[in-house]
Design an enzyme around this catalytic site. Sequence first.
Site, PDB file in Angstrom:
ATOM      1  N   ALA A 145       0.815  -1.210   0.000  1.00  0.00           N
ATOM      2  CA  ALA A 145       0.000   0.000   0.000  1.00  0.00           C
ATOM      3  C   ALA A 145       0.850   1.263   0.000  1.00  0.00           C
ATOM      4  O   ALA A 145       0.395   2.306  -0.457  1.00  0.00           O
ATOM      5  CB  ALA A 145      -0.940  -0.001   1.193  1.00  0.00           C
TER       6      ALA A 145
ATOM      7  N   CYS B  76       4.292   4.057  15.141  1.00  0.00           N
ATOM      8  CA  CYS B  76       3.936   3.799  13.745  1.00  0.00           C
ATOM      9  C   CYS B  76       5.022   4.119  12.749  1.00  0.00           C
ATOM     10  O   CYS B  76       5.192   3.452  11.753  1.00  0.00           O
ATOM     11  CB  CYS B  76       2.631   4.459  13.350  1.00  0.00           C
ATOM     12  SG  CYS B  76       1.690   3.322  12.337  1.00  0.00           S
TER      13      CYS B  76
HETATM   14  C1  LIG Z   1       0.054  -0.645   6.816  1.00  0.00           C
HETATM   15  C2  LIG Z   1      -0.531   0.573   6.174  1.00  0.00           C
HETATM   16  C3  LIG Z   1       0.004   1.122   5.003  1.00  0.00           C
HETATM   17  C4  LIG Z   1       1.268   0.583   4.360  1.00  0.00           C
HETATM   18  O1  LIG Z   1       1.020  -0.623   3.710  1.00  0.00           O
HETATM   19  P1  LIG Z   1       2.248  -1.541   3.224  1.00  0.00           P
HETATM   20  O2  LIG Z   1       1.581  -2.586   2.385  1.00  0.00           O
HETATM   21  O3  LIG Z   1       2.869  -2.070   4.462  1.00  0.00           O
HETATM   22  O4  LIG Z   1       3.162  -0.666   2.437  1.00  0.00           O
HETATM   23  C5  LIG Z   1      -0.613   2.211   4.449  1.00  0.00           C
HETATM   24  N1  LIG Z   1      -1.713   2.742   4.998  1.00  0.00           N
HETATM   25  C6  LIG Z   1      -2.261   2.255   6.113  1.00  0.00           C
HETATM   26  C7  LIG Z   1      -3.487   2.890   6.682  1.00  0.00           C
HETATM   27  C8  LIG Z   1      -1.687   1.160   6.751  1.00  0.00           C
HETATM   28  O5  LIG Z   1      -2.231   0.686   7.876  1.00  0.00           O
END
Ligand SMILES: *Cc1c(COP(=O)(O)O)cnc(C)c1O
Length: 391
Positions: A74, A329
Amino acid sequence: MANRPIYLDYHATTPVDPRVFEAMRPYFTEHFGNAASRSHSFGWRAEAAVTAAREAVARLVGANPREIVFTSGATEANNLAVLGAARARQAPGAHVVTSAIEHRAVLDPCRRLEAEGFSVSYVPPDAHGLTSAAAVAGAITPETVLVSVMAANNEVGTLNPVGEIARVCKERGIVFHTDAVQALGKIPLDVHGLGLDLVSLSAHKLCGPKGVGALFVRAVNPRVRLDPVLFGGGHERGLRPGTLDVPGIVGFGAAADIAHAEGEVESQRVAKLRDRLWERLLGSVDGIERNGHPSLCLPGNLNVTIAGAPADAVMSNARDVAVSSGSACTSASAEPSHVLLALGRTRQEAEASIRFGLGRFTTEEEVDRAAGDIGRAVEKVRAEHPGKGRP
Ligand SMILES: *Cc1c(COP(=O)(O)O)cnc(C)c1O
């Protein structure tokens, strides 16, 4: 095994479901083909698996499979959405609206846009961590090209009215992106029903593997244009080049299938456990307060501030309970949480805050043991630091 550690940090990551692992396994070994190889059965096999996974992820969010772009997670999906949508609409004075309590994977690309000449508004949430459609509408200007507001907050669990925000954006012809990582599989998410344009997803918050995610990119009404961030091969409709992580994508698909079939029942079970944990803590720890929204909250989230009990000290006295403090975080730094500060917590209160994240494999026995351990740890910390901001 009396002291088996209790994992209550499901917002940070989740264990891979054994069913997901089994689905992935053959794609490391016998079915190792490159999904872009068009000339032999190894490639076809891999491509067929990616197609099935794309369909599974699309089904979970109500998308068309061709609207799913696989990424490395993400963080990458958020970068592609925020940088890609803004840069494709670059103009003098171009403006972006986001919320002050986004994940760093949205805030940092927004800072990058500021360095490139965009202006960005960071809408403050209300005291429950909610960003309303009215607050977003109030920040929009004639120059606004993109709005990015998360579906569910990863620290306090607050759910935002993304359908209403999408409507505000659509009326004004503005692209709307939401980071739906924490919401995926936990609450219903219908991208077309809600009118979302760009949606970031991640597998490892859904009992899938780390290092794989996706961006939903609306293909019709309107078709959303993005400038790619990476270049090199034209995979994923030119939006995300690079050899696909076939086992990871297969795992994401399997995780999506399980969430589609079981997510609703699981969320009810997890919410009950979360409520039990809160009742236990409330009954045994004085000066404890909950952060976030009383009802519009992720089922597995419980974020609390415990007066006079610094989270780091509490956690080191409850070593069998894996939770996060109000500063965990952004792994590398020990800054107090920007989310809790934006909700009106003082620095000292933010540092006395703990985030519990419950999920698929959390049991009642674990919840009870965790509540007991945390309660005893708080007493110990307060005895060692008497008078420090005590209730
Ligand atoms: C964990 C998280 C991300 C990052 O996702 P990854 O796949 O670890 O890069 C982004 N946004 C939110 C809200 C998250 O909880």
